[in-house]
Write an enzyme that holds these catalytic residues in place. Structure first.
Site, short mmCIF file in Angstrom:
data_model
loop_
_atom_site.label_atom_id
_atom_site.label_comp_id
_atom_site.label_asym_id
_atom_site.label_seq_id
_atom_site.Cartn_x
_atom_site.Cartn_y
_atom_site.Cartn_z
N ASP A 16 -15.21 62.37 46.43
CA ASP A 16 -15.93 62.65 45.61
C ASP A 16 -15.48 64.13 45.21
O ASP A 16 -15.15 64.89 46.11
CB ASP A 16 -17.46 62.53 45.95
CG ASP A 16 -18.48 62.69 44.76
OD1 ASP A 16 -19.02 61.78 44.19
OD2 ASP A 16 -18.36 63.94 44.19
N ARG A 17 -15.49 64.61 44.03
CA ARG A 17 -15.16 65.83 43.59
C ARG A 17 -16.00 66.83 44.21
O ARG A 17 -15.82 68.03 44.31
CB ARG A 17 -14.78 66.17 42.08
CG ARG A 17 -16.06 65.82 41.42
CD ARG A 17 -15.67 65.98 39.72
NE ARG A 17 -16.94 66.03 38.92
CZ ARG A 17 -16.80 65.92 37.59
NH1 ARG A 17 -15.61 66.04 37.02
NH2 ARG A 17 -17.81 65.97 36.89
N ASN A 81 -20.83 51.46 35.33
CA ASN A 81 -21.26 50.57 34.15
C ASN A 81 -20.44 50.93 32.94
O ASN A 81 -21.07 51.38 31.94
CB ASN A 81 -22.81 51.25 33.90
CG ASN A 81 -23.74 50.53 34.87
OD1 ASN A 81 -23.59 49.77 35.30
ND2 ASN A 81 -24.97 51.25 34.78
N SER A 107 -25.84 45.84 40.57
CA SER A 107 -27.23 46.11 40.39
C SER A 107 -27.94 46.09 41.89
O SER A 107 -27.42 45.62 42.63
CB SER A 107 -27.83 44.99 39.44
OG SER A 107 -29.22 45.25 39.46
N GLY A 109 -29.38 49.71 42.54
CA GLY A 109 -30.06 50.90 42.76
C GLY A 109 -30.20 51.70 44.02
O GLY A 109 -29.33 51.41 44.80
N LYS A 159 -23.20 42.50 33.48
CA LYS A 159 -24.00 43.53 33.81
C LYS A 159 -24.55 43.87 32.62
O LYS A 159 -25.83 44.52 32.75
CB LYS A 159 -23.42 44.45 34.64
CG LYS A 159 -24.15 45.87 34.99
CD LYS A 159 -25.16 45.57 35.93
CE LYS A 159 -25.93 46.70 36.62
NZ LYS A 159 -26.28 47.79 35.92
N GLU A 166 -33.25 43.42 31.69
CA GLU A 166 -34.06 44.31 32.16
C GLU A 166 -34.95 45.19 31.31
O GLU A 166 -36.29 45.50 31.41
CB GLU A 166 -33.15 45.29 33.10
CG GLU A 166 -33.73 46.24 34.01
CD GLU A 166 -32.75 47.21 34.54
OE1 GLU A 166 -32.83 48.37 34.32
OE2 GLU A 166 -32.20 46.68 35.31
N TYR A 167 -34.19 45.63 30.11
CA TYR A 167 -35.28 46.51 29.07
C TYR A 167 -36.27 45.82 28.76
O TYR A 167 -37.50 46.06 28.70
CB TYR A 167 -34.22 46.76 27.93
CG TYR A 167 -33.02 47.77 28.10
CD1 TYR A 167 -32.50 48.24 29.06
CD2 TYR A 167 -32.88 48.85 26.97
CE1 TYR A 167 -31.68 49.39 29.27
CE2 TYR A 167 -32.23 49.88 26.98
CZ TYR A 167 -31.52 50.10 28.12
OH TYR A 167 -30.86 51.19 28.27
#
Length: 287
Positions: A16-17, A81, A107, A109, A159, A166-167
């Site tokens: 990771d940066r 995503n 998916s 989270g 996805k 989901e919305y």
């Protein structure tokens, strides 16, 4: 995700940066590196390089940086995503250099480490077979929450549709509880109703579980600003609706409601108020 792999026995090389993010990921079976090049050098060939980045320019530039460092037979995976159209285009670019490409919609989270992730993969049969052992570690179990969704692009398309659904589900739950909260003369115990719905009801779901937990803390809800962001996948789902001519009104309305919470409907609302004043003499509220 790196931790879940590592705890499942996978040897992970992680970059990771952010040095702080790298330090926070330190544990057994994870080798931390300070650059993409160092990470690739630390992996045995043929390599599986998995990206987990926000959609857009950062993913694009990282893929452009990675491709010259990869060798024929390596597999590049985008688990972020991304727009499925970008995934199809990027796969063609990678394939032209002899690099395999797969896209995985993820998916789960913040609960994924504990409960597992749902993983939807777009890939050739050969790439999927190669990737499957790693997906099985990410998933809740080797036979749950894991699917080969189709050709390259299908993982991110699945996805995208998942997030559109989901919305709609979130919007329906929010509206329903708002209607009960507004019925003051009934003094409805909304948190208790939500808790009851979790068992036996046809609307029981993880989203309902999360809502029920939130309703037990009304002070926390009162302190939240009525602003709901949209990550982009809802917009892409509506674009797919337009491209295909397939009606998806719930997804579209849920997306526009999110825009309204962001203040993007304020100008139109002002014009509506002015129109009512113009034809009916209705009072206009001033700020």
């Amino acid at each position: 995700m790196a931790r879940r792999w590592a705890r499942g026995g996978v040897q992970v090389v992680a970059f990771d940066r952010s040095a702080e993010a790298r330090a926070a990921t330190a544990e057994a079976n994870i080798t931390l590196v300070a650059s993409l090049a160092e990470g690739l050098q630390a992996m045995p060939a043929p390599r599986v390089a998995w990206l987990m980045l926000p959609s857009g320019e950062i993913t694009e530039s990282t893929i452009d940086a990675l491709l010259p460092m990869l060798n024929k037979g390596d597999l590049l995976v985008d688990g972020g995503n991304a727009n499925y159209k970008d995934s199809v285009r990027r796969a063609a670019k990678a394939n032209s250099a002899g690099i395999e490409y797969a896209d995985v919609g993820v998916s789960g989270g913040v609960w994924g480490l504990q409960s597992g992730y749902c993983v939807m993969t777009g890939a050739t049969a050969e790439s999927y077979a190669r990737l499957k052992p790693y997906l099985e570690v990410l998933a809740p179990s080797p036979t749950q929450g894991i699917v080969h969704a189709g050709a390259v692009g299908a993982g991110h398309y699945a996805k995208m549709i998942h997030n559109g659904i989901e919305y709609g589900m979130m919007q329906a739950l929010a509206e329903g509880f708002a209607l009960m909260e507004a019925k003051k003369d009934f003094a409805m115990p909304i948190a208790d109703i939500a808790e009851a719905w979790r068992d036996g009801s046809v609307v029981r779901s993880w989203l309902l579980d999360l809502t029920a937990a939130s309703l037990k803390k009304p002070d926390d809800i009162a302190a939240i600003a009525p602003f709901v962001a949209d990550s982009g996948e809802g917009r892409w789902a509506v674009e797919a609706m337009l491209d295909l001519g397939v009606p998806a009104p719930v997804t579209a309305m849920a997306l526009t409601t999110r825009f309204a919470t962001q203040g993007k409907g304020d100008y139109a609302a002002k014009l509506l108020a002015q129109m009512r004043a113009g034809f009916g003499g209705h009072a206009v509220k001033k700020q």
